[in-house]
Design an enzyme around this catalytic site. Structure first.
Site, PDB file in Angstrom:
ATOM      1  N   SER A 101       0.682  -1.279  -0.060  1.00  0.00           N
ATOM      2  CA  SER A 101       0.134  -0.072  -0.101  1.00  0.00           C
ATOM      3  C   SER A 101       0.784   1.164   0.077  1.00  0.00           C
ATOM      4  CB  SER A 101      -0.854   0.081   1.232  1.00  0.00           C
ATOM      5  OG  SER A 101      -0.171   0.059   2.387  1.00  0.00           O
TER       6      SER A 101
ATOM      7  N   HIS B 291      -5.580  -3.619  -1.286  1.00  0.00           N
ATOM      8  CA  HIS B 291      -5.542  -2.809  -2.242  1.00  0.00           C
ATOM      9  C   HIS B 291      -5.441  -3.274  -3.654  1.00  0.00           C
ATOM     10  CE1 HIS B 291      -4.656   0.407   0.243  1.00  0.00           C
ATOM     11  NE2 HIS B 291      -4.019  -0.182   1.182  1.00  0.00           N
TER      12      HIS B 291
ATOM     13  N   LYS C 282     -12.725  -0.593   1.694  1.00  0.00           N
ATOM     14  CA  LYS C 282     -11.892   0.161   0.586  1.00  0.00           C
ATOM     15  C   LYS C 282     -12.595   0.299  -0.812  1.00  0.00           C
ATOM     16  CE  LYS C 282      -7.319  -0.214   2.328  1.00  0.00           C
ATOM     17  NZ  LYS C 282      -7.565  -0.533   3.727  1.00  0.00           N
TER      18      LYS C 282
END
Length: 353
Positions: free
Chosen positions: A140, A168, A199
């Site tokens: 990340s 991610h 996310k």
């Protein structure tokens, strides 16, 4: 002000259908369960989301957690004992490091994305009963992608399993947004995937593990963060479910990310900036000096662009940066506005000429 530092990769945290699904779940299922899953905290909503996440990742089963931090904290202690070995990339996320600390396995840390060093560690671990290679799919802080093909080759050669953290990557990497394993063509060679709902998949909260059904059954019986944490609130589950449904129905949103990401990366590089990683929506603008990163971020805000400077201890000393994150919600004009602000600010501080 344009937000260029959120993990809202697909723009789904404000998608009207995702928001409405949360409202509907609030009305039909209440604000929360006031219970852990094994008492009265399991509703049809939870089972439905677990089924859809397993389908999305093309794995047998799924277990939900309050966060991916909890998913990482709850896995290794259950899976690995003193006769086993865990081989972990040195730059893995803090939650992976903490999760590994909870288990009693032999711990071997290999150099970042270094397949030669990983092979040496695998040789060292050959006397162990079971070996688990652990890596972020995407790291990340730098936006670099783990060399999963090589990792899987070595794991198969030395009789190891592979685990990836996909926080991610889930939702937007790969042709259908399935993640790093799809991007690199190893979906059938990675045994365990942990990821987040916080996310790309709605941005609220929640995490999960997908993998073989026997493993998921074992986690339901023994994983402490699952057993002793309240069930995810119905509105969160409703939002995440609708986000996953949108991605199962179409890969259009995921595919839109590539062009936007490369537009920003290429134009920033042409302007003279150094951008870490490659082809990932995480675009770290490398500056080196912590004070410079902070001052530039402050000046970017004056131009209407919200970004944050990252420095030690979040990243190594001397590697301060502004980590820009491109979202599907950003238009080309938004990206151009961000580029213009960086160029003006970079010239002011002598970063570019």
């Amino acid at each position: 002000i344009l937000n260029f530092c959120a993990n809202n990769y697909l723009g789904l945290s404000s998608h009207p259908e995702v928001v409405q699904a949360g409202i509907d779940a609030l009305k039909t299922h209440g604000a929360g369960l006031s219970s852990v899953r094994f008492i009265c905290g399991t509703q049809d909503l939870h089972k439905n989301l677990e089924q859809k996440l397993a389908e999305f990742h093309e794995r047998e089963d799924c277990i939900l957690y309050a966060s991916c931090f909890d998913a990482n904290a709850g896995l290794f202690e259950v899976l690995l004992g003193p006769d086993d070995a865990v081989l972990s990339d040195e730059l893995n996320h803090a939650s992976i490091i903490d999760g590994i600390r909870l288990c009693r396995a032999k711990r071997l840390r290999y150099k970042h994305m270094d397949l030669k060093d990983l092979e040496e560690k695998l040789r060292e671990a050959q006397s162990s009963r079971m070996r688990l290679v652990v890596t972020d799919g995407v790291f990340s802080m730098d936006g670099d992608v783990a060399p999963l093909r090589g990792i899987c080759d070595l794991a198969e050669q030395y009789g190891a399993m592979v685990f990836i953290d996909e926080c991610h990557a889930t939702g937007f990497l790969g042709p259908r947004g399935r993640g790093t394993d799809e991007l690199l063509g190893v979906m059938d060679r990675v045994q365990i995937v942990n990821s987040t709902l916080g996310k790309a998949l709605g941005g609220a909260a929640g995490g999960y593990t997908v993998g073989p059904k026997p493993l998921i059954d074992l986690l339901r019986q023994r994983s402490r963060p699952y057993l002793f944490s309240n069930a995810l609130p119905p509105p969160v589950v409703g939002c995440a479910t609708r986000a996953v449904e949108l991605l199962l129905a179409s890969n259009e949103i995921a595919q839109s990310m590539t062009a936007k990401t490369m537009r920003f990366r290429n134009k920033m590089t042409q302007a003279g900036f150094t951008i870490s990683g490659s082809s990932h929506p995480i675009c770290p603008v490398m500056l080196g000096d912590a004070r410079l990163a902070s001052l530039m971020a402050d000046d970017m805000l004056k131009h209407g662009i919200y970004v944050i400077g990252f420095s030690y201890p979040v990243v190594p000393k001397g590697k301060a940066r502004i980590r820009v994150q491109i979202s599907a919600a950003h238009t080309d004009s938004d990206i151009d506005r961000c580029l213009d602000a960086f160029i003006q600010t970079g010239r002011k501080h002598g970063v570019i000429s």
